[in-house]
Scaffold this motif. Structure first.
Motif, mmCIF file in Angstrom:
data_model
loop_
_atom_site.group_PDB
_atom_site.id
_atom_site.type_symbol
_atom_site.label_atom_id
_atom_site.label_comp_id
_atom_site.label_asym_id
_atom_site.label_seq_id
_atom_site.Cartn_x
_atom_site.Cartn_y
_atom_site.Cartn_z
ATOM 1 N N LEU A 189 0.834 -1.201 0.000
ATOM 2 C CA LEU A 189 0.000 0.000 0.000
ATOM 3 C C LEU A 189 0.869 1.250 0.000
ATOM 4 N N LEU A 190 1.936 1.225 0.783
ATOM 5 C CA LEU A 190 2.868 2.339 0.848
ATOM 6 C C LEU A 190 3.479 2.633 -0.521
ATOM 7 N N ASN A 191 3.946 1.608 -1.210
ATOM 8 C CA ASN A 191 4.554 1.797 -2.529
ATOM 9 C C ASN A 191 3.538 2.275 -3.554
ATOM 10 N N ASP A 192 2.316 1.733 -3.475
ATOM 11 C CA ASP A 192 1.262 2.167 -4.393
ATOM 12 C C ASP A 192 0.946 3.640 -4.199
ATOM 13 N N TRP A 193 0.916 4.073 -2.947
ATOM 14 C CA TRP A 193 0.626 5.478 -2.638
ATOM 15 C C TRP A 193 1.714 6.388 -3.195
ATOM 16 N N ARG A 194 2.962 6.026 -3.026
ATOM 17 C CA ARG A 194 4.062 6.839 -3.543
ATOM 18 C C ARG A 194 4.008 6.943 -5.066
ATOM 19 N N THR A 195 3.710 5.840 -5.712
ATOM 20 C CA THR A 195 3.592 5.849 -7.179
ATOM 21 C C THR A 195 2.431 6.721 -7.620
ATOM 22 N N PHE A 196 1.298 6.570 -6.958
ATOM 23 C CA PHE A 196 0.100 7.359 -7.281
ATOM 24 C C PHE A 196 0.363 8.845 -7.067
ATOM 25 N N HIS A 197 1.026 9.184 -5.982
ATOM 26 C CA HIS A 197 1.321 10.584 -5.667
ATOM 27 C C HIS A 197 2.240 11.192 -6.720
ATOM 28 N N LYS A 198 3.275 10.469 -7.111
ATOM 29 C CA LYS A 198 4.200 10.970 -8.136
ATOM 30 C C LYS A 198 3.480 11.240 -9.453
ATOM 31 N N ARG A 199 2.516 10.377 -9.770
ATOM 32 C CA ARG A 199 1.817 10.479 -11.043
ATOM 33 C C ARG A 199 0.727 11.547 -11.034
ATOM 34 N N THR A 200 0.116 11.801 -9.868
ATOM 35 C CA THR A 200 -1.112 12.593 -9.802
ATOM 36 C C THR A 200 -0.971 13.970 -9.147
ATOM 37 N N ALA A 201 -0.065 14.103 -8.188
ATOM 38 C CA ALA A 201 0.038 15.362 -7.429
ATOM 39 C C ALA A 201 0.469 16.519 -8.319
ATOM 40 N N ASN A 202 -0.157 17.663 -8.097
ATOM 41 C CA ASN A 202 0.177 18.895 -8.820
ATOM 42 C C ASN A 202 0.719 19.884 -7.795
ATOM 43 N N LEU A 203 2.048 20.033 -7.771
ATOM 44 C CA LEU A 203 2.701 20.798 -6.707
ATOM 45 C C LEU A 203 3.188 22.154 -7.198
ATOM 46 N N GLN A 204 3.394 23.045 -6.231
ATOM 47 C CA GLN A 204 3.917 24.373 -6.536
ATOM 48 C C GLN A 204 4.754 24.854 -5.355
ATOM 49 N N LEU A 205 5.857 25.525 -5.647
ATOM 50 C CA LEU A 205 6.703 26.076 -4.593
ATOM 51 C C LEU A 205 6.308 27.520 -4.341
ATOM 52 N N LEU A 206 5.942 27.816 -3.079
ATOM 53 C CA LEU A 206 5.538 29.160 -2.683
ATOM 54 C C LEU A 206 6.400 29.630 -1.522
ATOM 55 N N SER A 207 6.408 30.931 -1.292
ATOM 56 C CA SER A 207 7.043 31.450 -0.085
ATOM 57 C C SER A 207 6.165 31.093 1.109
ATOM 58 N N ALA A 208 6.756 31.044 2.297
ATOM 59 C CA ALA A 208 5.990 30.747 3.504
ATOM 60 C C ALA A 208 4.876 31.767 3.700
ATOM 61 N N GLU A 209 5.156 33.035 3.377
ATOM 62 C CA GLU A 209 4.149 34.079 3.533
ATOM 63 C C GLU A 209 2.957 33.855 2.602
ATOM 64 N N ALA A 210 3.216 33.501 1.353
ATOM 65 C CA ALA A 210 2.138 33.250 0.401
ATOM 66 C C ALA A 210 1.322 32.044 0.801
ATOM 67 N N ASN A 211 1.994 31.024 1.308
ATOM 68 C CA ASN A 211 1.291 29.825 1.746
ATOM 69 C C ASN A 211 0.427 30.115 2.961
ATOM 70 N N LEU A 212 0.920 30.985 3.839
ATOM 71 C CA LEU A 212 0.143 31.390 5.004
ATOM 72 C C LEU A 212 -1.110 32.136 4.588
ATOM 73 N N ARG A 213 -1.017 32.964 3.581
ATOM 74 C CA ARG A 213 -2.182 33.704 3.106
ATOM 75 C C ARG A 213 -3.288 32.775 2.659
ATOM 76 N N ARG A 214 -2.909 31.635 2.086
ATOM 77 C CA ARG A 214 -3.914 30.657 1.642
ATOM 78 C C ARG A 214 -4.651 30.080 2.831
ATOM 79 N N VAL A 215 -3.963 29.865 3.937
ATOM 80 C CA VAL A 215 -4.594 29.336 5.150
ATOM 81 C C VAL A 215 -5.495 30.388 5.787
ATOM 82 N N LYS A 216 -5.061 31.647 5.765
ATOM 83 C CA LYS A 216 -5.782 32.715 6.451
ATOM 84 C C LYS A 216 -7.048 33.142 5.741
ATOM 85 N N SER A 217 -7.107 32.952 4.428
ATOM 86 C CA SER A 217 -8.257 33.469 3.666
ATOM 87 C C SER A 217 -9.434 32.502 3.709
#
Length: 217
Positions: A189-217
């Protein structure tokens, strides 16, 4: 497994350790002072555990200050973007996590190396935050999920495997492990999850401040 306190990217093994960390952060301030970015991120994340968080947040959090209550104890006030303010008890927020949250954190732990590798690789290609233009470093940047969110991604994975999240077996990490989040027991299950995440996740690198704004809004 003892139920930890979990919020945002913060994880504590006991209610006592979460309380001590919260109090240590607050005690750095005097009444009327605004929280610094890292402390604001900590408490905004913690406030999401409050039973009345949506009411407390209102139209959105602008900033947080330390104040004194009637007993002269330090407390926290949320200042909203519409100019209103309200007290918010951090003590009320510190409660043991549900089994669902504990398991979710184990799935986050399982892809920690993937997230860190993405962060390092992205810093070689992106030098500024795409939202606020801040220069990115390893220390001030966060990896954020675009659509789908992490929760939606995990829900889709579990649905595909016909698994209820609360039925996932976890193994306690060793006491010397610096990451005390549970570990997924089933290696397949662990290996399947890692494979699925690599294939499906859509990631973005943000500053800590920008990421905080997403939580606050």
């Amino acid at each position: 497994m003892a139920k930890p306190i979990v919020f945002g990217r913060y994880h504590f093994n006991t209610k006592k350790s979460a309380t001590e960390e919260s109090r240590n952060r607050i005690n750095q301030y005097e009444a009327g002072q605004r929280l610094r970015l890292e402390d604001e991120h900590f408490f905004v994340s913690l406030f999401t555990l409050h039973s009345e968080f949506l009411e407390k947040k209102g139209v959105g959090i602008d900033y947080i200050t330390v104040e004194r209550d009637f007993h002269n104890n330090r407390c926290l006030y949320i200042h909203r973007v519409d100019g209103t303010s309200i007290d918010c008890s951090w003590v009320h927020c510190i409660q043991p996590a549900s089994k669902k949250t504990v398991v979710s954190m184990a799935f986050r732990r399982a892809i920690k190396e993937i997230i860190m590798a993405y962060k390092s690789a992205s810093l070689n290609q992106v030098d500024t935050c795409p939202i606020i233009g801040t220069k990115l470093t390893y220390e001030n940047s966060h990896v954020s999920y675009l659509s789908p969110s992490f929760d939606d991604l995990l829900a889709e994975f579990l649905q595909l495997h016909h698994i209820d999240i609360e039925s996932v077996a976890l193994t306690n990490p060793k006491p010397v492990d610096t990451d005390q989040r549970g570990q997924i027991t089933n290696q397949e299950l662990l290996n399947d999850w890692r494979t699925f995440h690599k294939r499906t996740a859509n990631l973005q690198l943000l500053s800590a401040e920008a990421n905080l704004r997403r939580v606050k809004s």
